[in-house]
Design a protein around this motif. Structure first.
Motif, PDB file in Angstrom:
ATOM      1  N   TRP A 255      30.741  45.889  39.354  1.00  0.00           N
ATOM      2  CA  TRP A 255      31.908  45.952  40.229  1.00  0.00           C
ATOM      3  C   TRP A 255      31.560  45.688  41.690  1.00  0.00           C
ATOM      4  O   TRP A 255      32.386  45.181  42.453  1.00  0.00           O
ATOM      5  CB  TRP A 255      32.602  47.299  40.075  1.00  0.00           C
ATOM      6  N   GLY A 256      30.328  45.980  42.087  1.00  0.00           N
ATOM      7  CA  GLY A 256      29.932  45.711  43.461  1.00  0.00           C
ATOM      8  C   GLY A 256      29.835  44.237  43.791  1.00  0.00           C
ATOM      9  O   GLY A 256      29.718  43.864  44.972  1.00  0.00           O
ATOM     10  N   ASP A 257      29.887  43.363  42.765  1.00  0.00           N
ATOM     11  CA  ASP A 257      29.838  41.914  42.999  1.00  0.00           C
ATOM     12  C   ASP A 257      31.151  41.364  43.541  1.00  0.00           C
ATOM     13  O   ASP A 257      31.195  40.213  43.994  1.00  0.00           O
ATOM     14  CB  ASP A 257      29.495  41.168  41.705  1.00  0.00           C
ATOM     15  N   VAL A 258      32.226  42.133  43.457  1.00  0.00           N
ATOM     16  CA  VAL A 258      33.523  41.664  43.950  1.00  0.00           C
ATOM     17  C   VAL A 258      33.533  41.768  45.470  1.00  0.00           C
ATOM     18  O   VAL A 258      33.471  42.872  46.028  1.00  0.00           O
ATOM     19  CB  VAL A 258      34.693  42.469  43.360  1.00  0.00           C
ATOM     20  N   GLU A 259      33.615  40.648  46.137  1.00  0.00           N
ATOM     21  CA  GLU A 259      33.534  40.639  47.593  1.00  0.00           C
ATOM     22  C   GLU A 259      34.767  41.275  48.235  1.00  0.00           C
ATOM     23  O   GLU A 259      35.890  41.117  47.754  1.00  0.00           O
ATOM     24  CB  GLU A 259      33.372  39.206  48.098  1.00  0.00           C
ATOM     25  N   GLY A 260      34.505  42.011  49.326  1.00  0.00           N
ATOM     26  CA  GLY A 260      35.593  42.552  50.124  1.00  0.00           C
ATOM     27  C   GLY A 260      36.146  43.868  49.649  1.00  0.00           C
ATOM     28  O   GLY A 260      37.154  44.343  50.187  1.00  0.00           O
ATOM     29  N   LEU A 261      35.500  44.499  48.657  1.00  0.00           N
ATOM     30  CA  LEU A 261      35.997  45.771  48.138  1.00  0.00           C
ATOM     31  C   LEU A 261      34.908  46.833  48.196  1.00  0.00           C
ATOM     32  O   LEU A 261      33.730  46.537  47.947  1.00  0.00           O
ATOM     33  CB  LEU A 261      36.467  45.629  46.688  1.00  0.00           C
ATOM     34  N   ASP A 262      35.289  48.053  48.509  1.00  0.00           N
ATOM     35  CA  ASP A 262      34.385  49.186  48.443  1.00  0.00           C
ATOM     36  C   ASP A 262      34.584  49.856  47.092  1.00  0.00           C
ATOM     37  O   ASP A 262      35.567  50.574  46.872  1.00  0.00           O
ATOM     38  CB  ASP A 262      34.682  50.166  49.574  1.00  0.00           C
TER      39      ASP A 262
ATOM     40  N   ASP B 157      27.670  49.814  40.921  1.00  0.00           N
ATOM     41  CA  ASP B 157      26.564  49.309  40.104  1.00  0.00           C
ATOM     42  C   ASP B 157      26.881  49.302  38.611  1.00  0.00           C
ATOM     43  O   ASP B 157      26.006  48.975  37.793  1.00  0.00           O
ATOM     44  CB  ASP B 157      25.306  50.149  40.352  1.00  0.00           C
ATOM     45  N   GLU B 158      28.114  49.663  38.265  1.00  0.00           N
ATOM     46  CA  GLU B 158      28.499  49.719  36.850  1.00  0.00           C
ATOM     47  C   GLU B 158      28.991  48.355  36.362  1.00  0.00           C
ATOM     48  O   GLU B 158      29.705  47.644  37.083  1.00  0.00           O
ATOM     49  CB  GLU B 158      29.606  50.750  36.639  1.00  0.00           C
ATOM     50  N   PRO B 159      28.631  47.967  35.141  1.00  0.00           N
ATOM     51  CA  PRO B 159      29.127  46.689  34.604  1.00  0.00           C
ATOM     52  C   PRO B 159      30.648  46.685  34.467  1.00  0.00           C
ATOM     53  O   PRO B 159      31.246  47.719  34.151  1.00  0.00           O
ATOM     54  CB  PRO B 159      28.465  46.609  33.220  1.00  0.00           C
ATOM     55  N   VAL B 160      31.248  45.542  34.712  1.00  0.00           N
ATOM     56  CA  VAL B 160      32.694  45.427  34.505  1.00  0.00           C
ATOM     57  C   VAL B 160      32.974  45.429  33.013  1.00  0.00           C
ATOM     58  O   VAL B 160      32.234  44.857  32.216  1.00  0.00           O
ATOM     59  CB  VAL B 160      33.261  44.145  35.158  1.00  0.00           C
ATOM     60  N   GLN B 161      34.061  46.102  32.634  1.00  0.00           N
ATOM     61  CA  GLN B 161      34.515  46.148  31.248  1.00  0.00           C
ATOM     62  C   GLN B 161      35.934  45.575  31.234  1.00  0.00           C
ATOM     63  O   GLN B 161      36.849  46.211  31.773  1.00  0.00           O
ATOM     64  CB  GLN B 161      34.499  47.581  30.709  1.00  0.00           C
TER      65      GLN B 161
ATOM     66  N   VAL C 254      41.364  51.496  29.097  1.00  0.00           N
ATOM     67  CA  VAL C 254      41.399  51.779  30.529  1.00  0.00           C
ATOM     68  C   VAL C 254      41.593  53.264  30.784  1.00  0.00           C
ATOM     69  O   VAL C 254      41.001  53.838  31.710  1.00  0.00           O
ATOM     70  CB  VAL C 254      42.515  50.945  31.205  1.00  0.00           C
ATOM     71  N   THR C 255      42.392  53.913  29.947  1.00  0.00           N
ATOM     72  CA  THR C 255      42.633  55.348  30.110  1.00  0.00           C
ATOM     73  C   THR C 255      41.336  56.143  30.056  1.00  0.00           C
ATOM     74  O   THR C 255      41.169  57.130  30.796  1.00  0.00           O
ATOM     75  CB  THR C 255      43.597  55.854  29.022  1.00  0.00           C
ATOM     76  N   GLY C 256      40.406  55.729  29.231  1.00  0.00           N
ATOM     77  CA  GLY C 256      39.192  56.506  29.030  1.00  0.00           C
ATOM     78  C   GLY C 256      37.960  56.005  29.750  1.00  0.00           C
ATOM     79  O   GLY C 256      36.875  56.563  29.567  1.00  0.00           O
ATOM     80  N   ASP C 257      38.095  54.951  30.590  1.00  0.00           N
ATOM     81  CA  ASP C 257      36.902  54.349  31.186  1.00  0.00           C
ATOM     82  C   ASP C 257      37.162  53.938  32.633  1.00  0.00           C
ATOM     83  O   ASP C 257      37.906  52.985  32.887  1.00  0.00           O
ATOM     84  CB  ASP C 257      36.487  53.131  30.360  1.00  0.00           C
ATOM     85  N   PRO C 258      36.542  54.612  33.613  1.00  0.00           N
ATOM     86  CA  PRO C 258      36.759  54.273  35.025  1.00  0.00           C
ATOM     87  C   PRO C 258      36.258  52.889  35.412  1.00  0.00           C
ATOM     88  O   PRO C 258      36.588  52.399  36.499  1.00  0.00           O
ATOM     89  CB  PRO C 258      35.979  55.362  35.772  1.00  0.00           C
ATOM     90  N   THR C 259      35.457  52.254  34.549  1.00  0.00           N
ATOM     91  CA  THR C 259      34.922  50.925  34.869  1.00  0.00           C
ATOM     92  C   THR C 259      35.713  49.806  34.186  1.00  0.00           C
ATOM     93  O   THR C 259      35.325  48.645  34.274  1.00  0.00           O
ATOM     94  CB  THR C 259      33.446  50.807  34.454  1.00  0.00           C
ATOM     95  N   ALA C 260      36.796  50.152  33.501  1.00  0.00           N
ATOM     96  CA  ALA C 260      37.534  49.178  32.703  1.00  0.00           C
ATOM     97  C   ALA C 260      38.713  48.588  33.471  1.00  0.00           C
ATOM     98  O   ALA C 260      39.283  49.216  34.362  1.00  0.00           O
ATOM     99  CB  ALA C 260      38.030  49.810  31.407  1.00  0.00           C
ATOM    100  N   MET C 261      39.062  47.375  33.096  1.00  0.00           N
ATOM    101  CA  MET C 261      40.254  46.687  33.603  1.00  0.00           C
ATOM    102  C   MET C 261      40.849  45.882  32.472  1.00  0.00           C
ATOM    103  O   MET C 261      40.128  45.299  31.655  1.00  0.00           O
ATOM    104  CB  MET C 261      39.893  45.762  34.772  1.00  0.00           C
TER     105      MET C 261
END
Length: 244
Positions: free
Chosen positions: A77-84, A90-94, A137-144
């Motif tokens: 998720w840190g690879d997305v430019e312009g977002l904190d 450091d978590e993989p995008v899901q 998404v409900t169960g995973d903070p790294t999911a979209m």
């Protein structure tokens, strides 16, 4: 897509669709002498869902495309430019999305990535089960995941939908913003395509007229965004013209 395959060779009288007919499908209809038109029966949108603990509430269309496009360089998720992205940087995008036969897939990829079918190949294909994206998404903070607006409505407070900035500021996917056209580019219509030969049959014409006349009430019951009075009038005129 599967529906248009049957409609354009005359196997069906009508086809529900969440995207406009494609050029190759138009050609098949023409080859088989299928004259048609569409009526809009509801207003809809696609909502990009994230977990309630997801650290941002809005993304630009460019940021969403960077995540979802083919050959995306976003792996965490840190690879997305312009977002904190805080604790999940450091978590993989899901990622969760529908299969390639879905009109939702076609609409999203064209609206966000610029061409229908253009998408990274490592997202989790949920087929036609949009509830699977909501559950993930409900169960995973790294999911979209992206789903039709009605699934976000049904999910209630269990997830949140990102506001989208297409260059004019962040706009949430609310019924009001879908209806007034400000939720772009992910606002859309839902359509029924009818053939002229089908509408020449009284029972099909009766069905089409019933469908349109009751569309606003039924859309609201189904948690879509109802047609405006002007949209209903346009749909009624289209049916009358196609029916001759």
């Amino acid at each position: 897509g599967g529906g248009f395959e049957k409609f354009c060779i005359g196997e069906t009288d009508a086809n529900n669709s969440s995207r406009p007919i494609k050029e190759d499908e138009i050609a098949i209809c023409e080859e088989n002498g299928i004259a048609y038109d569409f009526v809009t029966v509801a207003n809809d949108a696609l909502s990009i869902l994230v977990n309630n603990d997801f650290p941002v509430a809005c993304m630009t269309t460019e940021q969403v495309s960077a995540i979802w496009t083919a050959d995306s360089e976003v792996s965490v998720w840190g690879d997305v430019e312009g977002l904190d992205m805080g604790d999940i940087a450091d978590e993989p995008v899901q990622l969760y999305g529908p299969g390639t036969a879905s009109g939702t897939f076609d609409y999203f990829t064209e609206a966000i990535n610029g061409e229908s079918g253009v998408i990274r190949n490592d997202y989790i294909d949920i087929g036609e089960d949009d509830n699977a994206a909501v559950t993930a998404v409900t169960g995973d903070p790294t999911a979209m995941g992206y789903v039709p607006f009605s699934y976000f409505q049904e999910a209630g407070d269990s997830v949140k939908a990102l506001a989208i900035d297409d260059g004019n500021g962040c706009v949430e996917s609310t019924p009001e913003n879908v209806s007034n056209g400000t939720y772009t580019p992910l606002g859309r219509g839902l359509f029924v395509y009818f053939s002229d030969t089908a509408l020449a049959r009284p029972e099909v014409l009766d069905f089409a007229e019933f469908y349109v006349n009751n569309a606003p009430e039924l859309a609201e019951l189904a948690e879509f965004v109802p047609l405006t009075d002007e949209q209903v009038a346009v749909a009624q005129d289209k049916i009358a013209t196609l029916a001759g």
